[in-house]
Design a protein around this motif. Structure first.
Motif, PDB file in Angstrom:
ATOM      1  N   LEU A  50      -2.246   4.938   7.725  1.00 33.88           N
ATOM      2  CA  LEU A  50      -1.628   5.364   6.473  1.00 33.88           C
ATOM      3  C   LEU A  50      -2.755   5.824   5.554  1.00 33.88           C
ATOM      4  CD1 LEU A  50       1.249   5.319   4.991  1.00 33.88           C
ATOM      5  CD2 LEU A  50       0.313   3.346   3.773  1.00 33.88           C
ATOM      6  N   VAL A  51      -2.779   7.121   5.251  1.00 34.30           N
ATOM      7  CA  VAL A  51      -3.824   7.677   4.391  1.00 34.30           C
ATOM      8  C   VAL A  51      -3.491   7.360   2.948  1.00 34.30           C
ATOM      9  CG1 VAL A  51      -5.019   9.759   3.664  1.00 34.30           C
ATOM     10  CG2 VAL A  51      -4.301   9.499   6.050  1.00 34.30           C
ATOM     11  N   ILE A  52      -4.440   6.731   2.267  1.00 26.28           N
ATOM     12  CA  ILE A  52      -4.207   6.257   0.900  1.00 26.28           C
ATOM     13  C   ILE A  52      -4.740   7.293  -0.089  1.00 26.28           C
ATOM     14  CG2 ILE A  52      -4.478   4.303  -0.671  1.00 26.28           C
ATOM     15  CD1 ILE A  52      -5.353   2.637   1.765  1.00 26.28           C
TER      16      ILE A  52
ATOM     17  N   THR B  94       5.754   3.612   0.498  1.00 24.05           N
ATOM     18  CA  THR B  94       5.133   2.330   0.163  1.00 24.05           C
ATOM     19  C   THR B  94       5.466   1.318   1.252  1.00 24.05           C
ATOM     20  OG1 THR B  94       5.216   2.720  -2.219  1.00 24.05           O
ATOM     21  CG2 THR B  94       5.016   0.436  -1.500  1.00 24.05           C
ATOM     22  N   ILE B  95       4.440   0.713   1.798  1.00 25.33           N
ATOM     23  CA  ILE B  95       4.582  -0.248   2.891  1.00 25.33           C
ATOM     24  C   ILE B  95       4.202  -1.638   2.383  1.00 25.33           C
ATOM     25  CG2 ILE B  95       3.786  -0.927   5.185  1.00 25.33           C
ATOM     26  CD1 ILE B  95       5.443   1.604   5.177  1.00 25.33           C
ATOM     27  N   GLU B  96       5.035  -2.603   2.701  1.00 23.72           N
ATOM     28  CA  GLU B  96       4.712  -4.008   2.429  1.00 23.72           C
ATOM     29  C   GLU B  96       4.622  -4.759   3.751  1.00 23.72           C
ATOM     30  OE1 GLU B  96       7.145  -5.955  -0.386  1.00 23.72           O
ATOM     31  OE2 GLU B  96       6.719  -4.534  -2.006  1.00 23.72           O
ATOM     32  N   GLY B  97       3.713  -5.693   3.802  1.00 21.25           N
ATOM     33  CA  GLY B  97       3.554  -6.462   5.025  1.00 21.25           C
ATOM     34  C   GLY B  97       2.512  -7.544   4.865  1.00 21.25           C
ATOM     35  N   THR B  98       2.047  -8.055   6.011  1.00 22.51           N
ATOM     36  CA  THR B  98       1.052  -9.128   6.040  1.00 22.51           C
ATOM     37  C   THR B  98      -0.261  -8.589   6.569  1.00 22.51           C
ATOM     38  OG1 THR B  98       2.801 -10.747   6.483  1.00 22.51           O
ATOM     39  CG2 THR B  98       0.532 -11.435   6.924  1.00 22.51           C
TER      40      THR B  98
ATOM     41  N   VAL C  42       0.847  -1.185   0.000  1.00 19.64           N
ATOM     42  CA  VAL C  42       0.000   0.000   0.000  1.00 19.64           C
ATOM     43  C   VAL C  42       0.888   1.243   0.000  1.00 19.64           C
ATOM     44  CG1 VAL C  42      -0.185  -0.057   2.533  1.00 19.64           C
ATOM     45  CG2 VAL C  42      -1.871   1.206   1.183  1.00 19.64           C
ATOM     46  N   THR C  43       0.461   2.257  -0.733  1.00 21.17           N
ATOM     47  CA  THR C  43       1.194   3.521  -0.816  1.00 21.17           C
ATOM     48  C   THR C  43       0.330   4.638  -0.256  1.00 21.17           C
ATOM     49  OG1 THR C  43       2.412   2.799  -2.777  1.00 21.17           O
ATOM     50  CG2 THR C  43       2.309   5.170  -2.371  1.00 21.17           C
ATOM     51  N   GLY C  44       0.935   5.479   0.585  1.00 23.58           N
ATOM     52  CA  GLY C  44       0.192   6.578   1.179  1.00 23.58           C
ATOM     53  C   GLY C  44       1.090   7.420   2.068  1.00 23.58           C
ATOM     54  N   ARG C  45       0.472   8.202   2.938  1.00 25.13           N
ATOM     55  CA  ARG C  45       1.196   9.080   3.856  1.00 25.13           C
ATOM     56  C   ARG C  45       0.768   8.766   5.289  1.00 25.13           C
ATOM     57  NH1 ARG C  45       3.251  13.881   1.330  1.00 25.13           N
ATOM     58  NH2 ARG C  45       2.810  13.883  -0.923  1.00 25.13           N
TER      59      ARG C  45
END
Length: 260
Positions: free
Chosen positions: A106-108, A149-153, A70-73
């Protein structure tokens, strides 16, 4: 004579109850171990799949345990610290210090939903040690500015601990809390939160620990408990057999002496 028979039956009945209960508890512990191993195998299979991209569009299917991106601020003002979370609870680090789990929305993108709320997702960013003298004295940890950009489960909910009798409504607005519910926090903040939490795995330079517990954490412990329960059941069976054998020998000896 009749009273003696009843007194003899009661210990046998008690032993049978012990055998049944301990065997059932052993089976329960085995099932718990198998469940954790099955979940670990499922996660391993899901890890081989490409990550699911989260966006401002509400999810139409369940992505629990899937890799997501997901990408955001980060909305740093709304960061929540979940208290009483030991590090290394999953057995990886061996570090059991008390600390916090850091959760930040995280605001998308700029898109809003029909009600005008900004679409966001909760990020379980990592673990932060707690000050031993003053729990409100929070060690600084940097939060990336701008788009990230955050990656995770994907998790179905924020990990919980026993709430010590404090209602979630009583913690609303607090930075330090025991637990956090997605729906309640969405109502509190006015954010349109996705119905999941992302356990972050990508490094954003914040210095937080992210050695999350493996899915099969505790399976060995459950096997150990099962062995203990089955061992107690087996020991009770042996004791019943030995005591029964001795009782029969005494009865046979008594009959022989009476005949003599």
């Amino acid at each position: 004579m009749k009273a003696g028979r009843i007194l003899g039956v009661l210990p046998l009945a008690a032993a049978l109850v012990v055998i049944a209960v301990t065997a059932a508890l052993g089976n329960w512990q085995l099932n718990r171990a198998h469940e954790k191993e099955a979940r670990a195998a499922r996660l391993q299979a899901l890890a081989a799949q490409p990550p699911v991209a989260l966006s401002t569009v509400p999810l139409s299917h369940d992505v629990t345990d899937r890799r997501v991106r997901v990408t955001g601020r980060f909305d740093t003002v709304r960061t929540v610290l979940l208290d009483n979370r030991p590090h290394g609870a999953g057995g990886r680090s061996g570090d059991s210090r008390a600390g916090f789990l850091v959760v930040t929305p995280l605001v998308i993108g700029p898109t809003q939903d029909a009600a005008g709320a900004r679409r966001a997702v909760l990020i379980l960013r990592g673990w932060l040690p707690r000050d031993a003298q003053d729990r409100t004295r929070i060690a600084p940890f940097p939060t990336p500015e701008g788009e990230v950009t955050i990656e995770g489960t994907a998790l179905a909910a924020v990990p919980r601990v026993y709430g010590l009798g404090q209602a979630a409504s009583a913690e609303a607005g607090s930075k330090i809390r025991q637990n956090l519910e997605i729906a309640d926090y969405a109502a509190e903040t006015g954010l349109a939160l996705q119905p999941l939490v992302v356990a972050q795995r990508s490094d954003t330079g914040d210095g937080l620990a992210r050695d999350w517990a493996p899915a099969d954490a505790g399976a060995d412990r459950h096997y150990g408990y099962a062995f203990q329960w089955f061992g107690l059941a087996a020991l009770t069976v042996v004791l019943v057999a030995v005591l029964g054998w001795r009782a029969r020998r005494r009865a046979a000896s008594s009959v022989a002496r009476n005949k003599a």
